[in-house]
Design a protein around this motif. Structure first.
Motif, PDB file in Angstrom:
ATOM      1  N   THR B  46       0.865  -1.452   0.036  1.00 20.89           N
ATOM      2  CA  THR B  46       0.200  -0.119   0.042  1.00 20.89           C
ATOM      3  C   THR B  46       1.036   1.448  -0.077  1.00 20.89           C
ATOM      4  OG1 THR B  46      -0.140   0.018   2.126  1.00 20.89           O
ATOM      5  CG2 THR B  46      -2.076  -1.440   0.842  1.00 20.89           C
ATOM      6  N   GLY B  47       0.762   2.390  -1.247  1.00 24.81           N
ATOM      7  CA  GLY B  47       1.752   2.997  -1.094  1.00 24.81           C
ATOM      8  C   GLY B  47       1.345   4.314  -0.887  1.00 24.81           C
ATOM      9  N   PRO B  48       2.232   5.358  -0.739  1.00 22.22           N
ATOM     10  CA  PRO B  48       1.559   6.420  -0.051  1.00 22.22           C
ATOM     11  C   PRO B  48       0.501   6.639  -0.850  1.00 22.22           C
ATOM     12  CG  PRO B  48       3.531   6.888  -1.723  1.00 22.22           C
ATOM     13  CD  PRO B  48       3.296   5.436  -1.124  1.00 22.22           C
ATOM     14  N   ALA B  49      -0.204   6.490  -2.124  1.00 21.73           N
ATOM     15  CA  ALA B  49      -0.721   7.561  -2.875  1.00 21.73           C
ATOM     16  C   ALA B  49      -2.162   6.728  -2.166  1.00 21.73           C
ATOM     17  CB  ALA B  49      -0.913   7.442  -4.706  1.00 21.73           C
ATOM     18  N   ASP B  50      -2.506   5.502  -1.428  1.00 21.88           N
ATOM     19  CA  ASP B  50      -3.948   4.798  -1.745  1.00 21.88           C
ATOM     20  C   ASP B  50      -5.246   5.380  -1.604  1.00 21.88           C
ATOM     21  OD1 ASP B  50      -2.558   2.488  -1.475  1.00 21.88           O
ATOM     22  OD2 ASP B  50      -2.137   2.001  -0.281  1.00 21.88           O
ATOM     23  N   GLY B  51      -4.299   6.826  -0.544  1.00 17.97           N
ATOM     24  CA  GLY B  51      -5.737   8.006  -0.670  1.00 17.97           C
ATOM     25  C   GLY B  51      -6.235   8.844  -1.526  1.00 17.97           C
ATOM     26  N   VAL B  52      -5.834   8.838  -2.521  1.00 24.19           N
ATOM     27  CA  VAL B  52      -5.545   9.481  -3.781  1.00 24.19           C
ATOM     28  C   VAL B  52      -6.490   9.165  -5.518  1.00 24.19           C
ATOM     29  CG1 VAL B  52      -4.629  11.428  -5.287  1.00 24.19           C
ATOM     30  CG2 VAL B  52      -4.735  11.258  -3.451  1.00 24.19           C
ATOM     31  N   ARG B  53      -8.139   8.846  -5.321  1.00 22.99           N
ATOM     32  CA  ARG B  53      -7.836   8.205  -7.164  1.00 22.99           C
ATOM     33  C   ARG B  53      -8.606   9.422  -7.938  1.00 22.99           C
ATOM     34  NH1 ARG B  53     -13.537   4.591  -7.009  1.00 22.99           N
ATOM     35  NH2 ARG B  53     -14.238   6.511  -6.857  1.00 22.99           N
ATOM     36  N   VAL B  54      -7.957   8.319  -9.123  1.00 26.47           N
ATOM     37  CA  VAL B  54      -8.152   9.817 -10.884  1.00 26.47           C
ATOM     38  C   VAL B  54      -8.713   8.632 -11.299  1.00 26.47           C
ATOM     39  CG1 VAL B  54      -7.012  10.654 -12.067  1.00 26.47           C
ATOM     40  CG2 VAL B  54      -5.931  11.053 -10.315  1.00 26.47           C
ATOM     41  N   THR B  55      -9.540   9.473 -11.923  1.00 22.94           N
ATOM     42  CA  THR B  55     -10.905   8.667 -12.424  1.00 22.94           C
ATOM     43  C   THR B  55     -10.867   9.813 -12.986  1.00 22.94           C
ATOM     44  OG1 THR B  55     -12.848   9.257 -11.790  1.00 22.94           O
ATOM     45  CG2 THR B  55     -11.936   6.706 -11.416  1.00 22.94           C
ATOM     46  N   ARG B  56     -11.778   9.093 -15.057  1.00 19.68           N
ATOM     47  CA  ARG B  56     -12.200  10.406 -16.239  1.00 19.68           C
ATOM     48  C   ARG B  56     -13.357  10.306 -15.308  1.00 19.68           C
ATOM     49  NH1 ARG B  56     -10.350  12.755 -20.438  1.00 19.68           N
ATOM     50  NH2 ARG B  56      -8.886  11.858 -21.899  1.00 19.68           N
ATOM     51  N   ARG B  57     -13.930  11.686 -15.781  1.00 20.45           N
ATOM     52  CA  ARG B  57     -15.542  12.219 -15.138  1.00 20.45           C
ATOM     53  C   ARG B  57     -16.310  11.601 -16.272  1.00 20.45           C
ATOM     54  NH1 ARG B  57     -13.828  17.733 -14.172  1.00 20.45           N
ATOM     55  NH2 ARG B  57     -15.354  18.474 -15.270  1.00 20.45           N
ATOM     56  N   THR B  58     -17.366  11.272 -15.851  1.00 15.52           N
ATOM     57  CA  THR B  58     -18.669  10.973 -16.555  1.00 15.52           C
ATOM     58  C   THR B  58     -18.402  11.287 -18.325  1.00 15.52           C
ATOM     59  OG1 THR B  58     -19.949  10.659 -14.528  1.00 15.52           O
ATOM     60  CG2 THR B  58     -20.469   9.973 -16.634  1.00 15.52           C
ATOM     61  N   GLY B  59     -18.635  10.611 -19.292  1.00 11.91           N
ATOM     62  CA  GLY B  59     -18.863  11.546 -20.548  1.00 11.91           C
ATOM     63  C   GLY B  59     -16.852  11.602 -20.801  1.00 11.91           C
ATOM     64  N   GLY B  60     -16.084  11.338 -20.281  1.00  6.23           N
ATOM     65  CA  GLY B  60     -14.743  11.407 -20.809  1.00  6.23           C
ATOM     66  C   GLY B  60     -14.169  13.229 -20.632  1.00  6.23           C
ATOM     67  N   ALA B  61     -15.390  14.397 -20.196  1.00  5.68           N
ATOM     68  CA  ALA B  61     -14.327  14.941 -19.964  1.00  5.68           C
ATOM     69  C   ALA B  61     -13.512  15.839 -18.916  1.00  5.68           C
ATOM     70  CB  ALA B  61     -15.879  15.935 -20.590  1.00  5.68           C
ATOM     71  N   GLY B  62     -12.090  15.206 -18.983  1.00  3.22           N
ATOM     72  CA  GLY B  62     -11.782  16.204 -18.100  1.00  3.22           C
ATOM     73  C   GLY B  62     -11.407  14.959 -17.405  1.00  3.22           C
ATOM     74  N   TRP B  63     -10.634  15.150 -15.971  1.00  7.81           N
ATOM     75  CA  TRP B  63     -10.388  14.131 -14.690  1.00  7.81           C
ATOM     76  C   TRP B  63     -11.163  14.490 -13.104  1.00  7.81           C
ATOM     77  CZ3 TRP B  63      -7.638  10.397 -16.213  1.00  7.81           C
ATOM     78  CH2 TRP B  63      -6.680  10.071 -17.434  1.00  7.81           C
TER      79      TRP B  63
END
Lengths: 208, 113
Positions: B46-63
């Motif tokens: 479990t690295g230090p980035a576990d509390g951060v999640r990045v996903t594509r916004r619905t429709g693919g417009a941005g993050w």
């Protein structure tokens, strides 16, 4: 950045961290029973529950040894740190729903169980008051969750003037929501569900 | 501009910047997750980035960047969350000078200590 504020439910929905043991019990229930010192024969005999409680014992022992924060100098045996950390563990298992913090559209959230714990503690700063169930429901605003409606059950001292006591509790809860959390509150509904021994003149509230 | 990919180190940088804030105790998965990984599970590292999640916004417009953290109770919770978002946005702006408007940051406080 946009002001669109759907609640972040994908990963932080209710009970997403809770775990059902092979015996069928939820980990959060087993831990709660342990904390309440419930006399439950199943907990003594079930190997899965015993293992889960062994983990909790080890965690508590480890946490009691922490001396990480110089600000806790008034907590020489670490018991206050231990209590706070154990609270965090339990709240992670039953987080409730996300509630909006700050100004509308800021997209900042606090989980319901976390906020409820703070508000219950604030209520218990009123002498003789013990807080029970605390439910927080965001009122819809422009299609998104808005300020919360607080429904707090309390036990009041038997000799208290109840309307004044309720008003005092309401004020403490509102103040904590604003100054400690930054949680917009629409209404605070206080329900006195029992009258208990103990005096409204006690120095301490029901804080445990 | 709508970046199709994010720099691979951005999530780690955001996590580090947020975790280093004085009133942030730690990021998720937090204690319950660490407890289980330590005692009962063979969780992947479990690295230090576990509390951060990045996903594509619905429709693919941005993050969409979602940060989950446990805050110190000595500070006002909304202010801690706000500081976390500012720290994340600074990192995003540095990494994506032309694409920051396509990244939305959400902060969730999952505990207080």
């Amino acid at each position: 950045m946009t002001a669109h504020t759907d609640p972040p439910t994908a990963r932080s929905g209710a009970a997403d961290d809770d775990e059902r043991l092979p015996c069928g019990r939820l980990l959060s229930q087993v831990w709660e029973a342990w904390e309440d010192r419930a006399d439950d024969p199943h907990l003594r005999t079930c190997p899965h529950c015993r293992e889960a409680l062994g983990e909790l014992d080890r965690l508590e022992s480890a946490v009691r040894g922490l001396r990480a924060d110089p600000a806790d100098a008034d907590d020489p045996d670490g018991s206050d740190v231990a209590r706070r950390v154990m609270d965090v563990v339990r709240l992670e298992l039953r987080p409730g729903r996300p509630l909006p913090l700050g100004e509308p559209g800021e997209d900042l959230w606090v989980m319901e169980a976390v906020a409820a714990r703070s508000l219950r503690a604030a209520a218990e700063t009123v002498p003789g008051v013990r807080a029970g169930s605390c439910r927080l429901r965001p009122a819809p605003r422009d299609g998104a969750p808005g300020p919360v409606e607080v429904r707090l059950e309390i036990h009041a001292p038997h000799d208290a003037a109840l309307p004044a006591l309720a008003e005092q509790v309401r004020a403490r809860v509102r103040d904590a929501a604003d100054s400690a959390l930054g949680l917009p509150v629409l209404a605070v509904d206080i329900r006195i569900t029992d009258l208990v021994d103990g005096s409204a003149d006690d120095q301490e509230g029901g804080a445990r | 501009m709508n970046p199709r990919t994010l720099p691979g180190t951005l999530v780690q940088e955001i996590a580090r910047a947020v975790a280093d804030l004085p009133d942030v105790a730690f990021l998720r998965p937090g204690l319950a997750g660490r407890l289980r990984s330590a005692f009962s599970r063979t969780d992947p590292d479990t690295g230090p980035a576990d509390g951060v999640r990045v996903t594509r916004r619905t429709g693919g417009a941005g993050w969409q960047v979602e940060i989950q953290l446990v805050a110190r109770s000595r500070a006002r919770t909304a202010d801690v969350a706000r500081a976390a978002r500012s720290a994340a946005e600074e990192r995003i702006a540095a990494a994506l000078p032309d694409g920051r408007d396509d990244v939305r940051v959400t902060v969730v406080v999952t505990g207080l200590v």
